[in-house]
Every structure is written in C-alpha cells, then in structure tokens.
Design an enzyme around this catalytic site. Structure first.
Site, short mmCIF file in Angstrom:
data_model
loop_
_atom_site.label_atom_id
_atom_site.label_comp_id
_atom_site.label_asym_id
_atom_site.label_seq_id
_atom_site.Cartn_x
_atom_site.Cartn_y
_atom_site.Cartn_z
N SER A 129 0.83 -1.19 0.00
CA SER A 129 0.00 0.00 0.00
C SER A 129 0.87 1.25 0.00
O SER A 129 1.94 1.26 0.62
CB SER A 129 -0.89 -0.01 1.26
OG SER A 129 -1.71 1.12 1.26
N ALA A 135 -3.80 4.85 10.04
CA ALA A 135 -3.62 6.31 10.08
C ALA A 135 -4.91 7.08 9.82
O ALA A 135 -4.87 8.29 9.64
CB ALA A 135 -2.56 6.72 9.06
N SER A 140 -7.59 -0.35 6.34
CA SER A 140 -8.25 -1.64 6.61
C SER A 140 -9.35 -1.89 5.58
O SER A 140 -9.56 -3.02 5.12
CB SER A 140 -8.86 -1.64 8.01
OG SER A 140 -9.88 -0.65 8.11
N GLU A 173 -14.15 -5.56 7.00
CA GLU A 173 -14.01 -4.48 7.99
C GLU A 173 -14.49 -4.94 9.37
O GLU A 173 -13.92 -4.57 10.39
CB GLU A 173 -14.84 -3.25 7.56
CG GLU A 173 -14.13 -2.34 6.59
CD GLU A 173 -13.14 -1.40 7.27
OE1 GLU A 173 -12.02 -1.84 7.55
OE2 GLU A 173 -13.49 -0.25 7.55
N ASP A 184 -16.26 3.32 5.18
CA ASP A 184 -14.90 3.17 4.63
C ASP A 184 -14.88 2.21 3.44
O ASP A 184 -14.33 2.52 2.38
CB ASP A 184 -13.95 2.65 5.72
CG ASP A 184 -13.58 3.73 6.72
OD1 ASP A 184 -12.68 3.50 7.53
OD2 ASP A 184 -14.21 4.80 6.67
N1 LIG Z 1 -0.68 -2.59 3.57
C1 LIG Z 1 -1.18 -3.42 4.51
N2 LIG Z 1 -0.65 -4.67 4.65
C2 LIG Z 1 -1.17 -5.53 5.57
N3 LIG Z 1 -2.18 -5.23 6.43
C3 LIG Z 1 -2.72 -3.99 6.33
C4 LIG Z 1 -2.27 -3.03 5.39
N4 LIG Z 1 -3.00 -1.89 5.54
C5 LIG Z 1 -3.88 -2.14 6.54
N5 LIG Z 1 -3.71 -3.38 7.03
C6 LIG Z 1 -4.52 -4.00 8.11
O1 LIG Z 1 -5.47 -3.02 8.58
C7 LIG Z 1 -5.21 -2.70 9.96
C8 LIG Z 1 -5.33 -1.18 10.17
O2 LIG Z 1 -6.70 -0.90 10.20
P1 LIG Z 1 -7.27 0.34 11.09
O3 LIG Z 1 -6.81 0.22 12.48
O4 LIG Z 1 -8.73 0.41 10.82
O5 LIG Z 1 -6.53 1.60 10.46
P2 LIG Z 1 -6.94 2.50 9.19
O6 LIG Z 1 -7.28 3.82 9.77
O7 LIG Z 1 -5.71 2.53 8.33
O8 LIG Z 1 -8.11 1.83 8.51
C9 LIG Z 1 -3.80 -3.19 10.25
O9 LIG Z 1 -3.76 -3.63 11.62
C10 LIG Z 1 -3.62 -4.36 9.29
O10 LIG Z 1 -4.14 -5.55 9.88
C1 LIG Z 2 -14.23 5.71 13.38
C2 LIG Z 2 -14.93 5.35 12.09
O1 LIG Z 2 -16.05 6.21 11.92
C3 LIG Z 2 -13.98 5.50 10.89
C4 LIG Z 2 -12.70 4.67 11.01
O2 LIG Z 2 -11.78 5.03 9.97
P1 LIG Z 2 -10.26 4.44 9.99
O3 LIG Z 2 -10.33 2.92 10.15
O4 LIG Z 2 -9.56 5.07 11.18
O5 LIG Z 2 -9.66 4.89 8.69
C5 LIG Z 2 -15.44 3.91 12.23
C6 LIG Z 2 -16.44 3.55 11.12
O6 LIG Z 2 -17.14 4.43 10.61
O7 LIG Z 2 -16.48 2.35 10.80
MG LIG Z 3 -9.90 1.15 9.30
#
Ligand SMILES: Nc1ncnc2c1ncn2[C@@H]1O[C@H](COP(=O)(O)OP(=O)(O)O)[C@@H](O)[C@H]1O
Ligand SMILES: C[C@@](O)(CCOP(=O)(O)O)CC(=O)O
Ligand SMILES: [Mg+2]
Length: 397
Positions: A129, A135, A140, A173, A184
């Site tokens: 990615s 972030a 995810s 998700e 998302d």
């Molecule tokens: N490039 C990637 N490679 C492997 N796993 C990933 C990658 N990007 C995201 N993930 C998975 O998604 C999770 C992050 O999701 P989340 O906490 O919802 O953060 P975000 O805000 O980026 O959605 C990580 O713990 C990992 O399991």
């Molecule tokens: C906090 C929330 O509103 C968004 C989460 O976004 P991210 O996984 O932090 O990129 C949760 C959701 O809408 O599923």
């Molecule tokens: Mg996420």
C-alpha cells in the site's frame, strides 16, 4: 486458473461524521486518488498451500490447505460467526501469529477466504500500500476491498458487481474493526465522494475541483478498533450527554451534504462545520496532542480549518486549504519541526479496480514480479508502475 492478476482500492478521507457514523448518523467521505492498496495474486510455489506476503507489516505466512480445511465454511456471509471465529483464532494461535496487525490481517483474510474460495489452493497473495497504515485513511477498508475483489474474481461463478465487492469488504471491515459503520469500505469500493447513513440513504456527491486538501500524517500509531470501543464505553456510561453530541455531528454532516450538493460550495460555512466537527470529536476524547498541534498551526498561519480523519488518536488530519500564501511555511514546520509527513492530494479518485489475467502482458508480469519482491519502495516508484490514471502503465478496469 486465472492468475496472475492484480486488484487495487483507494484510501479515503472522512470529511464529516467519523464515529457518529457507527451510531447511524450521516457521514461524508471521499476517496484519495493518489494513495492506494494493491493485491497481486500469483500461483504459489508451495503445492496445495496458501501464502500471504504482507511486507508493509512485515508479515509472511504459508498454510498447507489441510490446516485451513479444519475451519468450517460460513453459511451466512453477512456477519462474523462466533464458532468460525473461534476456529480461525485457533489456527492463528497454532501458527504463532502474535502481532495484533498480523492477527487482524490474517483474520480478515481467512474469514473472506472461507466465505468466497474455501477450496482454492496453490495461491500467493502479495499486498502493498502507498497509504499509511492505521492512520485514519481507511487502509483496513482498502485491504478488505482488494481481498474481496480478488477472491470473487478467483471464484468466477457469478458476475462481479461493486455491490457484492462492498458486501464482502464490509465483512472484512467487521473482522478488523469489530463495529464498522460501512462508510470506509463503501468509499474504497466505489470511489468518488459519498454521503452515507448506515440505515439511511446513500448519495453520491460531485466534489468541486477546488477541493485542495493537505493531509498530514502524525506518524502516531493507533487502532481504530480500540478507539471505536472507547467511544462505545463513553456512550454507554453517559448516554444523555453523548447522544446530543452525536446528534450535533449528524446535523453537521447533513448541513455539509446540502452545501456539497450545490455547485457554489460556501467555503466559509464548510470551514465552520469542519471546526465544529473537530471540536465535537475532541469532546469524545478521540483527538491527540499531535492533531492539536496541526490545528493550531493551520489557524495561526490562516491556511484553513483542520480536522482529524478516521478514528483519530493520532493518524492523519486534513486541512482545507483556503489561503496558500503561508502553505510552504506550514509544511516546513510540520515536516521539519514536528516530524510529520504532509501529502498534497485530490479527493474523489476511482474506487476498486482490477487488471485481469488476460490483460497482463509478459512484460507487465515481469515488472510486477520484480516490484512485489522489493520492500520499502518509495511511493513514487510504486506509483510509476501501479497507479491508475491518465498515464497508467497497466490496463486497469
Ligand atoms: N498494507 C497493509 N498490509 C497488511 N495489512 C494492512 C495493510 N493496511 C492495513 N492493514 C490491516 O489493517 C489494519 C489497520 O486498520 P485500522 O486500524 O482500521 O486503520 P486504518 O485507519 O488505516 O483503517 C492493520 O492492523 C492491518 O491488519
Ligand atoms: C471511526 C470510524 O467512523 C472511521 C474509522 O476510519 P479508519 O479505520 O480510522 O480509517 C469507524 C467507522 O465508521 O467504521
Ligand atoms: Mg480502518
């Protein structure tokens, strides 16, 4: 078998309504056209096995199919079955997978695998990615989308629609977030800008071209699942106080929807709505001192309003750029003094895409095999080969 092939999906920015979206309030989000997740699926070198290669999180694992066949196949593909979840957690434990990021990704992969292609073997899934992980930019969701799209392509028993990709991505998700709203995966599947309410209307918006945003990545890691759980605890502890806050967030998103649905976007009111939404997110304790630093600096330099995006707790912010005169100084302080990463981007790029097996030339395959062997590649190097757009190298569709 129709391999190799590659799928991709964009990251996203939630403009209004994160967290309140989980409680069936309206939210508005848009895809990011320059930050994407890519999944390259090839034949595995290990007979009757499945290999995951996720270098961004330093994870690599191969299962013999006999291990995966111990997990029952889900019958209901709309929710996470507790019995199947227990079986998958047993396989994760037996595989000595202890890192939470690895466990999240593995659980998501295995659940979707058992739903969509439970008998397929001799496959290798390589995922990279250009979007920061954990972030707030929906990494995810992008992972859930590229996996769902790829597995539906491998299943090859029914026409693949964005709606069916989104249905399985929502399931993915749920594997990672626990209690996602669905915004998302919807934005990462469809692309563009979307006004969404979990049990209400979904509307596709047309963003004006002057949606200059600066994304700032604080590099503060955090887990969406934990942040969403913390808000749930607050909600259940003080419902009479939290419900009006969520209602106010809903009204902000509804007002923003009405402005973004017209062609003359009133940027003064949009800026006020961004500031109000950020203030309400701070009242839910999902901001962070790193986010406050960016917000204060953007106000001091009169760049425009700043708000966290996604679950908060660090991660990323976006700043709506209303005055560019101090932008170079803003970026310099963010990069050099605070050590943050700034990303200038446009909103509203394409959603999930695929380059099917029959559209990959031998030259393409050679380049992809080489690219996915390397780790720590610069974003520009990945974009040169993979980024969809007017000058794309691959035949995305
Ligand atoms: N490039 C990637 N490679 C492997 N796993 C990933 C990658 N990007 C995201 N993930 C998975 O998604 C999770 C992050 O999701 P989340 O906490 O919802 O953060 P975000 O805000 O980026 O959605 C990580 O713990 C990992 O399991
Ligand atoms: C906090 C929330 O509103 C968004 C989460 O976004 P991210 O996984 O932090 O990129 C949760 C959701 O809408 O599923
Ligand atoms: Mg996420």
């Amino acid at each position: 078998m129709s391999v190799p092939f590659i799928t991709s999906a964009p990251g996203k920015v939630i403009l209004f309504g994160e967290h309140s979206a989980v409680y069936d309030k309206r939210a508005i989000a848009a895809s990011i056209n320059s930050l994407r997740t890519y999944l390259y699926v090839t034949e595995s070198h290990h007979n009757s096995s499945i290999t995951l290669d996720f270098p961004d999180i330093q994870f690599h694992h191969t299962w013999d199919h006999s291990i995966l066949s111990t997990i029952p196949t889900p019958t209901d593909h709309s929710t996470i079955d507790s019995i199947i979840s227990t079986h998958i957690h047993k396989v994760i434990k037996a595989s000595n997978i202890h890192n939470p990021l690895h466990q999240n990704a593995t659980f998501c992969f295995l659940y979707l695998y058992k739903c969509i292609i439970p008998t397929k073997t001799n496959l290798q899934f390589k995922l990279i990615s250009t979007s920061p992980i954990g972030a707030g930019l929906g990494s995810s969701a992008a992972v859930s989308v590229v996996l769902s799209h790829a597995m539906l392509y491998l299943n090859n028993t029914a026409p693949i629609t964005k709606d069916i990709i989104n249905k399985y991505a929502f399931l993915g998700e749920k594997c990672i977030h626990g209690d996602p709203s669905g915004i998302d995966n919807l934005v990462s599947t469809h692309g563009g800008a979307i006004s969404y309410q979990k049990n209400g209307e979904t509307r596709f918006l047309t963003l004006s071209n002057d949606n200059d945003l600066l994304l700032t990545y604080t590099r503060v890691p955090r887990s969406t699942k934990i942040l969403v759980q913390n808000v749930r605890i607050l909600y259940e502890t003080l419902p009479d106080i939290i419900k009006p806050i969520l209602d106010a967030m809903d009204r902000i998103a509804v007002k923003a929807d009405s402005i973004l649905s017209t062609h003359n976007h009133n940027s003064t009111i949009l800026a006020q709505l961004i500031n109000l939404n950020q203030a309400l997110l701070e009242s839910l304790s999902v901001s962070h001192e790193s986010i406050e630093k960016i917000k204060l600096l953007s106000n001091q330099l009169k760049i425009g309003p700043t708000k966290l995006t996604g679950a908060g707790g660090g991660g990323c912010t976006f700043t709506l750029i209303q005055d560019k005169s101090q932008l170079p100084q803003f970026k310099t302080v963010l990069n050099d003094q605070y050590g943050f990463e700034t990303i200038e981007t446009q909103l509203g790029g394409p959603g999930c895409l695929i380059v099917p097996h029959d559209k990959l030339t031998s030259e393409h395959i050679e380049k992809l095999n080489s690219l996915f062997q390397k780790i720590g590649l610069l974003r520009e190097k990945i974009d040169d080969v993979l980024l969809p757009g007017p000058n794309q190298y691959l035949s995305w569709e």
